[in-house]
Write an enzyme that holds these catalytic residues in place. Structure first.
Site, PDB file in Angstrom:
ATOM      1  N   LYS A  17      -6.750  -8.091   1.777  1.00 42.27           N
ATOM      2  CA  LYS A  17      -7.097  -8.504   3.142  1.00 42.27           C
ATOM      3  C   LYS A  17      -8.562  -8.238   3.451  1.00 42.27           C
ATOM      4  O   LYS A  17      -9.262  -9.089   4.002  1.00 42.27           O
ATOM      5  CB  LYS A  17      -6.190  -7.782   4.152  1.00 42.27           C
ATOM      6  CG  LYS A  17      -6.352  -8.261   5.594  1.00 42.27           C
ATOM      7  CD  LYS A  17      -5.087  -8.037   6.392  1.00 42.27           C
ATOM      8  CE  LYS A  17      -4.921  -6.592   6.790  1.00 42.27           C
ATOM      9  NZ  LYS A  17      -5.650  -6.276   8.046  1.00 42.27           N
ATOM     10  N   SER A  18      -9.046  -7.062   3.073  1.00 36.70           N
ATOM     11  CA  SER A  18     -10.442  -6.705   3.352  1.00 36.70           C
ATOM     12  C   SER A  18     -11.405  -7.662   2.659  1.00 36.70           C
ATOM     13  O   SER A  18     -12.401  -8.109   3.246  1.00 36.70           O
ATOM     14  CB  SER A  18     -10.720  -5.268   2.894  1.00 36.70           C
ATOM     15  OG  SER A  18      -9.940  -4.343   3.594  1.00 36.70           O
ATOM     16  N   ARG A 118      -7.931  -1.147  21.677  1.00 44.65           N
ATOM     17  CA  ARG A 118      -8.650  -0.443  20.611  1.00 44.65           C
ATOM     18  C   ARG A 118     -10.129  -0.315  20.974  1.00 44.65           C
ATOM     19  O   ARG A 118     -10.799  -1.291  21.272  1.00 44.65           O
ATOM     20  CB  ARG A 118      -8.467  -1.181  19.284  1.00 44.65           C
ATOM     21  CG  ARG A 118      -7.023  -1.195  18.842  1.00 44.65           C
ATOM     22  CD  ARG A 118      -6.743  -2.151  17.712  1.00 44.65           C
ATOM     23  NE  ARG A 118      -7.232  -1.662  16.438  1.00 44.65           N
ATOM     24  CZ  ARG A 118      -6.985  -2.256  15.275  1.00 44.65           C
ATOM     25  NH1 ARG A 118      -6.250  -3.361  15.241  1.00 44.65           N
ATOM     26  NH2 ARG A 118      -7.455  -1.763  14.163  1.00 44.65           N
ATOM     27  N   SER A 163     -15.821   5.241   8.002  1.00 41.19           N
ATOM     28  CA  SER A 163     -15.180   3.987   8.394  1.00 41.19           C
ATOM     29  C   SER A 163     -15.911   2.818   7.765  1.00 41.19           C
ATOM     30  O   SER A 163     -17.093   2.584   8.051  1.00 41.19           O
ATOM     31  CB  SER A 163     -15.186   3.835   9.920  1.00 41.19           C
ATOM     32  OG  SER A 163     -14.866   2.506  10.289  1.00 41.19           O
ATOM     33  N   GLN A 165     -15.389  -0.205   8.487  1.00 37.56           N
ATOM     34  CA  GLN A 165     -15.672  -1.180   9.531  1.00 37.56           C
ATOM     35  C   GLN A 165     -17.000  -0.872  10.223  1.00 37.56           C
ATOM     36  O   GLN A 165     -17.815  -1.774  10.455  1.00 37.56           O
ATOM     37  CB  GLN A 165     -14.529  -1.227  10.544  1.00 37.56           C
ATOM     38  CG  GLN A 165     -13.248  -1.828   9.982  1.00 37.56           C
ATOM     39  CD  GLN A 165     -12.152  -1.941  11.031  1.00 37.56           C
ATOM     40  OE1 GLN A 165     -12.308  -1.516  12.172  1.00 37.56           O
ATOM     41  NE2 GLN A 165     -11.027  -2.504  10.636  1.00 37.56           N
ATOM     42  N   ASP A 311      -4.550   3.174   5.124  1.00 40.27           N
ATOM     43  CA  ASP A 311      -3.554   2.153   5.457  1.00 40.27           C
ATOM     44  C   ASP A 311      -2.203   2.394   4.792  1.00 40.27           C
ATOM     45  O   ASP A 311      -1.204   1.786   5.179  1.00 40.27           O
ATOM     46  CB  ASP A 311      -4.058   0.769   5.064  1.00 40.27           C
ATOM     47  CG  ASP A 311      -5.138   0.268   6.006  1.00 40.27           C
ATOM     48  OD1 ASP A 311      -5.140   0.674   7.180  1.00 40.27           O
ATOM     49  OD2 ASP A 311      -5.985  -0.535   5.564  1.00 40.27           O
ATOM     50  N   LYS A 338      -5.225   2.370  15.128  1.00 37.62           N
ATOM     51  CA  LYS A 338      -4.886   1.189  14.334  1.00 37.62           C
ATOM     52  C   LYS A 338      -4.080   0.229  15.216  1.00 37.62           C
ATOM     53  O   LYS A 338      -4.104   0.340  16.447  1.00 37.62           O
ATOM     54  CB  LYS A 338      -4.107   1.614  13.083  1.00 37.62           C
ATOM     55  CG  LYS A 338      -4.946   2.377  12.061  1.00 37.62           C
ATOM     56  CD  LYS A 338      -5.922   1.458  11.357  1.00 37.62           C
ATOM     57  CE  LYS A 338      -6.649   2.142  10.228  1.00 37.62           C
ATOM     58  NZ  LYS A 338      -7.568   1.210   9.518  1.00 37.62           N
ATOM     59  N   ARG A 384       2.298  -2.787   8.775  1.00 33.72           N
ATOM     60  CA  ARG A 384       2.559  -1.711   7.817  1.00 33.72           C
ATOM     61  C   ARG A 384       3.765  -0.864   8.231  1.00 33.72           C
ATOM     62  O   ARG A 384       4.502  -0.372   7.377  1.00 33.72           O
ATOM     63  CB  ARG A 384       1.302  -0.863   7.620  1.00 33.72           C
ATOM     64  CG  ARG A 384       0.115  -1.722   7.166  1.00 33.72           C
ATOM     65  CD  ARG A 384      -0.945  -0.959   6.439  1.00 33.72           C
ATOM     66  NE  ARG A 384      -2.144  -1.783   6.307  1.00 33.72           N
ATOM     67  CZ  ARG A 384      -2.343  -2.693   5.361  1.00 33.72           C
ATOM     68  NH1 ARG A 384      -1.420  -2.900   4.442  1.00 33.72           N
ATOM     69  NH2 ARG A 384      -3.471  -3.391   5.319  1.00 33.72           N
TER      70      ARG A 384
END
Length: 427
Positions: A17-18, A118, A163, A165, A311, A338, A384
């Site tokens: 996915k990343s 978030r 992180s 991100q 994750d 998350k 998940r």
């Protein structure tokens, strides 16, 4: 899912996915054609495609897993005439903000109810320090966000958390900024962005404790082959560990060392795992993973290991319920922001099945060796959590029914079919 046959077979899990997200973003800002094979056609990654199409990028989906992206460089992005909707994707919004921060047009970004809860200030604070103009709810912390970019200046930023991100967002902004941008981290986070940026022709400097880029760089389109997602592979892996008499091989899985914390933890718990590296795709090491039913033992998980398996913690918790002894997970407060508060939701859903789990401020304590009783769980819209409770059903008396299971399609389209295929009787 319900208890049944042992799990046997060789399968491939969906694309990472990343890496799928990044292949679209980097292809969109590169000069020339980028072709992607093995793309993950999950809801989050499709949201990334939609956002960049709305900025004028030509993206053709030749098949569910194959894309052609016609990039025209940074200047090929144009002001969108509608809201950029990221859906449920935290990766899309945080990385895209780094790109938008350097573009001299206005854009508005929002997502679903989960995204609205978030906090975005972890990336917006350093972006504002670089010169970006961003506003949103509660002082600019929450979506919807309005961004007027351009005129960025490189900074040195000490991230309070490890992180990928945050790091990736600032690298993408830094490529458009004057001077050098340096991001330092307390621990090393996933390095997919660094690897792929280099594959697209950027100069990225990694050093002990961080990474840096200089502004004014252009990317060039290329071929991208996406390996299988190790976070998705974790679910059939742990199923094979727990269901008696099982042996499963997962082919062409990404085994980037910043993502293989799950393998280290399972080996520490006593799992029988064999990893055979088979090559490198676009800077990412790839291999086949074979895993067999094993007797597991409790362990402690924390510190710099956490960013390498953040994750996978919900499914690790399922494995820990069947291990001998106690498993302690700490330093995982990141799970609270998350798709759900994964600490509370993991503990709550597994407790419904008879697990003995104590939720802590930054993790959980799991007492192993407890038979699971089965019942009804709810994904709470978190892919998940949905998969972790489904796997628990393979060892729970009476099985587990998962409500809101469609959330699983975010990262693992075909999950139920793959697990059913592994559970068929093999002659």
């Amino acid at each position: 899912m319900k208890p049944g046959n042992s799990l046997q077979g060789t399968v491939q899990v969906p694309g990472d996915k990343s890496i799928s997200h990044r292949s679209v973003m980097f292809g969109a800002i590169a000069q020339g054609t980028t072709r992607v094979k093995g793309f993950l056609p999950g809801a989050d990654c499709l949201a990334t495609i939609a956002c960049f199409r709305n900025m004028g990028v030509s993206i053709t989906q030749e098949s569910p897993t194959s894309l052609t992206i016609e990039g025209a460089g940074w200047e090929g992005l144009h002001e969108p005439n509608q809201l950029l909707d990221v859906g449920n994707s935290g990766t899309t919004i945080r990385l895209m903000l780094g790109i938008l921060a350097g573009r001299s047009f206005y854009s508005a970004v929002a997502g679903d109810e989960s995204i609205a809860r978030r906090p975005m200030d972890r990336v917006l604070h350093p972006l504002r320090e670089m010169g970006a103009q961003v506003d949103g709810r509660q002082g600019g912390r929450f979506t919807p966000l309005g961004i007027r970019g351009g005129g960025l200046q490189g900074i040195r930023y000490q991230s309070p958390v490890a992180s990928a991100q945050i790091k990736s967002c600032l690298l993408l902004a830094g490529l458009q900024a004057k001077g050098e941008t340096v991001v330092e981290e307390p621990y090393r986070s996933r390095d997919h962005s660094e690897r792929m940026l280099r594959a697209f022709g950027a100069e990225v400097n990694s050093f002990s404790g961080g990474v840096s880029v200089r502004g004014g760089q252009q990317l060039s389109g290329r071929e991208v082959r996406v390996p299988g997602d190790i976070s998705s592979a974790a679910f059939p892996m742990i199923a094979a560990l727990l269901v008696p008499g099982s042996q499963v091989t997962l082919q062409d899985v990404g085994v980037n060392p910043t993502r293989t914390g799950i393998l280290d933890v399972l080996k520490a718990m006593g799992a029988t795992i064999e990893v055979k590296e088979t090559g490198e795709w676009c800077g990412e090491p790839v291999g086949d993973i074979t895993i067999s039913t094993s007797t597991l033992f409790g362990t402690e998980i924390g510190g710099e290991l956490i960013p390498r398996l953040i994750d996978e913690i919900p499914i690790i918790a399922v494995a820990a319920t069947q291990a001998k002894g106690k498993t302690i997970i700490r330093d995982a407060a990141e799970l609270k922001v998350k798709e759900t508060n994964r600490i509370a939701v993991t503990a709550g859903e597994l407790t419904k099945l008879g697990a003995r789990i104590e939720e802590t401020e930054d993790g959980m304590v799991i007492e192993g060796g407890t038979p699971l009783t089965g019942g009804i769980c709810d994904s709470r819209g978190d892919h998940r959590i949905g998969m972790a409770t489904a796997i628990a059903g393979l060892i729970a008396k009476g099985g587990v029914t998962v409500h809101n299971a469609d959330a699983i399609n975010v990262s693992f389209p075909g999950f139920s079919e793959l697990m059913s295929r592994l559970g068929k009787v093999h002659s």
